[in-house]
Scaffold this active site. Structure first.
Site, PDB file in Angstrom:
ATOM      1  N   LYS A   1       1.164   7.451  -2.003  1.00 20.62           N
ATOM      2  CA  LYS A   1       1.889   8.679  -2.348  1.00 20.62           C
ATOM      3  C   LYS A   1       0.877   9.753  -2.664  1.00 20.62           C
ATOM      4  CE  LYS A   1       6.249   9.935  -3.042  1.00 20.62           C
ATOM      5  NZ  LYS A   1       7.489   9.347  -2.501  1.00 20.62           N
TER       6      LYS A   1
HETATM    7  P1  NAD Z   1      13.765  18.279  -2.471  1.00 22.03           P
HETATM    8  O1  NAD Z   1      12.615  19.125  -2.863  1.00 22.03           O
HETATM    9  O2  NAD Z   1      14.375  18.464  -1.133  1.00 22.03           O
HETATM   10  O3  NAD Z   1      14.929  18.435  -3.562  1.00 22.03           O
HETATM   11  C1  NAD Z   1      14.703  18.268  -4.932  1.00 22.03           C
HETATM   12  C2  NAD Z   1      15.932  18.751  -5.678  1.00 22.03           C
HETATM   13  O4  NAD Z   1      15.795  18.437  -7.060  1.00 22.03           O
HETATM   14  C3  NAD Z   1      16.133  20.265  -5.586  1.00 22.03           C
HETATM   15  O5  NAD Z   1      17.510  20.537  -5.424  1.00 22.03           O
HETATM   16  C4  NAD Z   1      15.645  20.736  -6.945  1.00 22.03           C
HETATM   17  O6  NAD Z   1      16.208  21.991  -7.329  1.00 22.03           O
HETATM   18  C5  NAD Z   1      16.112  19.602  -7.812  1.00 22.03           C
HETATM   19  N1  NAD Z   1      15.437  19.538  -9.112  1.00 22.03           N
HETATM   20  C6  NAD Z   1      14.112  19.624  -9.371  1.00 22.03           C
HETATM   21  N2  NAD Z   1      13.895  19.573 -10.693  1.00 22.03           N
HETATM   22  C7  NAD Z   1      15.092  19.444 -11.273  1.00 22.03           C
HETATM   23  C8  NAD Z   1      15.523  19.328 -12.614  1.00 22.03           C
HETATM   24  N3  NAD Z   1      14.654  19.361 -13.618  1.00 22.03           N
HETATM   25  N4  NAD Z   1      16.854  19.193 -12.863  1.00 22.03           N
HETATM   26  C9  NAD Z   1      17.747  19.176 -11.855  1.00 22.03           C
HETATM   27  N5  NAD Z   1      17.393  19.283 -10.561  1.00 22.03           N
HETATM   28  C10 NAD Z   1      16.095  19.406 -10.276  1.00 22.03           C
HETATM   29  O7  NAD Z   1      13.288  16.778  -2.677  1.00 22.03           O
HETATM   30  P2  NAD Z   1      13.915  15.450  -2.048  1.00 22.03           P
HETATM   31  O8  NAD Z   1      13.103  15.104  -0.875  1.00 22.03           O
HETATM   32  O9  NAD Z   1      15.379  15.584  -1.946  1.00 22.03           O
HETATM   33  O10 NAD Z   1      13.551  14.392  -3.180  1.00 22.03           O
HETATM   34  C11 NAD Z   1      14.390  14.165  -4.301  1.00 22.03           C
HETATM   35  C12 NAD Z   1      14.084  12.805  -4.892  1.00 22.03           C
HETATM   36  O11 NAD Z   1      14.264  11.805  -3.904  1.00 22.03           O
HETATM   37  C13 NAD Z   1      12.641  12.622  -5.386  1.00 22.03           C
HETATM   38  O12 NAD Z   1      12.646  11.742  -6.478  1.00 22.03           O
HETATM   39  C14 NAD Z   1      11.968  11.959  -4.199  1.00 22.03           C
HETATM   40  O13 NAD Z   1      10.798  11.253  -4.574  1.00 22.03           O
HETATM   41  C15 NAD Z   1      13.079  11.037  -3.757  1.00 22.03           C
HETATM   42  N6  NAD Z   1      12.963  10.562  -2.383  1.00 22.03           N
HETATM   43  C16 NAD Z   1      12.861  11.414  -1.347  1.00 22.03           C
HETATM   44  C17 NAD Z   1      12.782  10.919  -0.053  1.00 22.03           C
HETATM   45  C18 NAD Z   1      12.763  11.825   1.151  1.00 22.03           C
HETATM   46  O14 NAD Z   1      12.844  11.298   2.266  1.00 22.03           O
HETATM   47  N7  NAD Z   1      12.697  13.128   1.022  1.00 22.03           N
HETATM   48  C19 NAD Z   1      12.757   9.541   0.169  1.00 22.03           C
HETATM   49  C20 NAD Z   1      12.882   8.680  -0.926  1.00 22.03           C
HETATM   50  C21 NAD Z   1      12.984   9.209  -2.196  1.00 22.03           C
END
Ligand code: NAD
Length: 420
Positions: free
Chosen positions: A105
């Protein structure tokens, strides 16, 4: 107050599972540490000519099962502790859903909202250059995570290829996944994590004889994972009651149309705050929403000793990585709230990243039906492994998922031994 250690959560989850399954003590020593930790400080020229220094990270936890694999995050809270935790979770995740990847990561500590597109491009390119041969198509393969997307992957790809010897460029497009489809990405990667969340919820519902039609849910984070999971769950006739992101939380007891909310967010810098067809509520009220399912899809440490007692749901389906800390877990367990743990529930992203990597290596393009069908098979099999293990050990699902992963890695280390 300093940020709580996320890696400490990983260590405690790991210790619990390792004790229960009697993990070989020598292999336990290996898996309880990361293999490589790269920290790079690099300069980037801003639009106004100033130079800013950035700190970037890439942590490689383990590659016994295959190349290191995991996303890149752009966020002010990115630090070595967080990246270590996220890299370790990736090792478990790939082992649980049985794909030939290890865990890695990375990220850059920054507030991406502060920068223009051209600055973000230069940050991404300079970070890639600074990482140099610490990433590679057969060695360590980044992908999108919080605040990174297909465009950023395209810049990373272009920079990586530009710095390769000319004759190796075409054979290296699998150095990142989550690329735009036109640049070698896979159809279905964009929605893959949200799709995986919904596939695992479907399995849970089947198991419990729970009807998803008319079931209520709410979601924290309306980015890639949260918005896709919400929109896909709608197709079951489930009803979204509330959504929260960095701009605040919105709630409507009669339901929110996830597609309409998505369209609103698209025109509102990606944010749900101010959505006119729902009322604005504070964080506490949002978390106390009475619903069947809560999908945390934002950041770590959201369900804790402070917040877990107030949750009013049957199931927590973890779209985010690490949204529940061990104290939160214990309270949910006591209260009979079930958890589909991150390392299973959000594994759809890495599974389709694997499919993208394979398609690149074989110069193939699969259609959406094929991608979805293969993703479904992988996740259902992972779900089954975790379910069986939870029943066998009589433990919560997170511990069971860890036992599945650690058993797999233990076997490989036993077979191979330790050099020399
Ligand atoms: P992203 O940047 O597309 O979205 C993140 C979201 O979280 C946004 O809507 C943001 O406004 C919100 N956010 C951030 N801080 C916040 C807070 N304090 N309170 C409420 N909302 C908040 O990111 P993503 O890719 O959707 O990732 C989200 C989660 O999923 C992370 O934990 C990431 O590690 C995990 N994840 C992502 C993927 C992927 O393929 N993108 C895969 C597995 C896990």
């Amino acid at each position: 107050m300093s940020k709580p250690s996320v890696y400490d959560n990983v260590t405690r989850q790991f210790d619990k599972a390792a004790d229960l399954m009697n993990l070989n003590p020598e292999i336990r020593k290996i898996l309880s540490r990361t293999t490589n930790e790269v920290i790079v400080n690099f300069p980037v020229k801003m639009d106004d000519g100033r130079v800013e220094m950035f700190t970037g990270y890439r942590v490689q936890h383990n590659n016994a099962l295959g190349p290191y694999k995991g996303g890149l995050r752009y966020h002010p809270a990115v630090d070595i502790d967080e990246v270590r935790a996220l890299a370790t979770w990736m090792s478990w995740k790939s082992a649980i859903v049985d794909i030939p990847f290890g865990g890695g990561k990375g990220g850059v500590q920054c507030e991406p909202g502060k920068y223009s597109q051209t600055e973000l491009e230069r940050i991404s390119r300079r970070f890639t250059y600074a990482l140099g041969s610490n990433i590679g198509p057969e060695y360590d393969i980044p992908a999108p995570d919080v605040n990174t997307n297909a465009q950023i992957m395209a810049w990373i790809l272009d920079t990586y290829l530009s710095t390769m010897p000319a004759h190796e460029r075409q054979a290296s497009v699998h150095v990142v996944t989550g690329k735009p489809v036109e640049s070698g990405g896979s159809i279905g990667r964009d929605k893959a994590t949200g799709q995986g969340v919904v596939f695992t919820i479907e399995e849970w519902a089947r198991d419990k004889n729970f009807d998803l039609k008319g079931a209520t849910y709410f979601v924290q984070g309306y980015g890639n994972v949260g918005s896709w999971a919400s929109r896909l769950l709608k197709s079951h006739g489930s009803v979204l009651l509330a959504a929260e992101d960095v701009s605040g939380a919105v709630f409507n007891p009669k339901g929110i149309d996830p597609d309409d909310l998505y369209q609103y967010a698209l025109k509102n810098k990606g944010l749900v705050g101010g959505y006119p067809k729902a009322e604005t509520v504070d964080h506490q009220t949002f978390l106390a929403t009475k619903a069947d399912i809560f999908i945390p899809a934002a950041l770590e440490n959201q369900i804790t000793a402070e917040t877990a007692p107030g949750l009013n749901v049957k199931l927590v389906a973890e779209g985010a990585n690490g949204p529940t800390n061990p104290e939160g877990d214990a309270i949910l367990f006591e209260r009979g709230i079930e958890v589909l743990p991150d390392v299973l529930c959000n594994a759809g992203g890495v599974v389709v990243s694997y499919f993208e990597w394979l398609q690149n290596k074989r110069s193939e393009f699969w259609d959406l039906q094929e991608v979805d069908a293969k993703l479904h098979r992988k996740l259902v099999a992972g779900y089954e492994r975790v379910r069986t293990t939870a029943a066998e050990y009589k433990v919560d699902w997170r511990t069971a998922a860890y036992i599945v992963a650690l058993t797999r890695l233990e076997t490989v280390y036993k077979e191979r031994g330790i050099f020399p």
